[in-house]
Design an enzyme around this catalytic site. Structure first.
Site, short mmCIF file in Angstrom:
data_model
loop_
_atom_site.label_atom_id
_atom_site.label_comp_id
_atom_site.label_asym_id
_atom_site.label_seq_id
_atom_site.Cartn_x
_atom_site.Cartn_y
_atom_site.Cartn_z
CG HIS A 115 -1.67 -1.05 1.64
ND1 HIS A 115 -3.04 -1.01 1.50
CD2 HIS A 115 -1.37 -2.26 2.17
CE1 HIS A 115 -3.55 -2.16 1.93
NE2 HIS A 115 -2.56 -2.94 2.34
CG HIS A 149 -5.21 -1.70 -0.95
ND1 HIS A 149 -5.51 -0.63 -0.14
CD2 HIS A 149 -6.18 -2.64 -0.71
CE1 HIS A 149 -6.61 -0.92 0.56
NE2 HIS A 149 -7.03 -2.12 0.23
CG ASP A 195 -3.24 1.84 -1.81
OD1 ASP A 195 -4.42 1.58 -2.09
OD2 ASP A 195 -2.66 1.38 -0.80
CD GLU A 246 -0.87 1.44 4.24
OE1 GLU A 246 -0.47 2.17 3.30
OE2 GLU A 246 -2.06 1.17 4.44
ZN LIG Z 1 -4.09 0.59 0.64
#
Ligand SMILES: [Zn+2]
Length: 175
Positions: free
Chosen positions: A34, A152, A162, A116
């Site tokens: 992400h 994602h 993303d 992330e």
């Molecule tokens: Zn995401």
């Protein structure tokens, strides 16, 4: 850095315990990449950390209002500098993917690890972030029966974009 199987945590990495996690009943087969920044495109702050710890003040910025009462987390967060933070042990389910599906199997959180990157869908990522990401992938690859590393946007295509077109898939280790 290595993985402590007992704790589900990476060694030599700052751990902030997010309250947003649940029991893992399936084995880890997927890594989901992400990107996030709060506000979008602003990096010199710890707002994402606060989001994952349920301590982001939604009055701080108008874009934060929609995040109120949102309980989300990610196992790993890689900042622009390449600094790695962990929020949820790998042996627990983190809440990063939402409504999602991989090869027809729904609820990807159950069988994935969420990573992330501090970033934005319209900006390139830092070399230090790829380096940190690859170090983690190397560890995950040798620890779990991974089938794929996806974005994602691959598992929630109608809702999410993303990590976006600037994420260079060529730069990461193949499964
Ligand atoms: Zn995401």
């Amino acid at each position: 850095m290595h993985l402590n199987f007992e704790s589900g945590r990476l060694t030599d990495v700052v751990f902030h315990a997010s309250p947003n996690h649940s029991k893992r009943s399936s084995q880890v087969e997927l890594v989901v990449i992400h990107c996030i920044s709060l506000p979008q495109g602003e990096y010199n702050n710890d707002n994402v950390e606060k989001l994952f710890l349920n301590s982001l003040d939604s009055r701080h910025h108008k874009s934060f209002l929609g995040l109120k009462k949102l309980n989300v987390s990610s196992h790993i967060y890689i900042k622009r500098t390449g600094e790695i933070l962990q929020f949820v042990p790998f042996n627990r389910v983190a809440w990063h993917a939402g409504v999602s599906s991989f090869n027809g199997r729904e609820n990807c959180n159950e069988f994935s690890i969420g990573i992330e990157l501090q970033g934005s869908v319209d900006q390139s990522f830092e070399e230090a972030q790829y380096k940190a990401l690859n170090e983690i992938i190397k560890i995950l690859k040798s620890s779990f029966p991974l089938k794929a590393i996806v974005g994602h946007s691959d598992i929630a295509p109608t809702r999410k974009t993303d990590p976006g077109p600037w994420f260079d898939w060529e730069k990461i280790i193949k499964i």
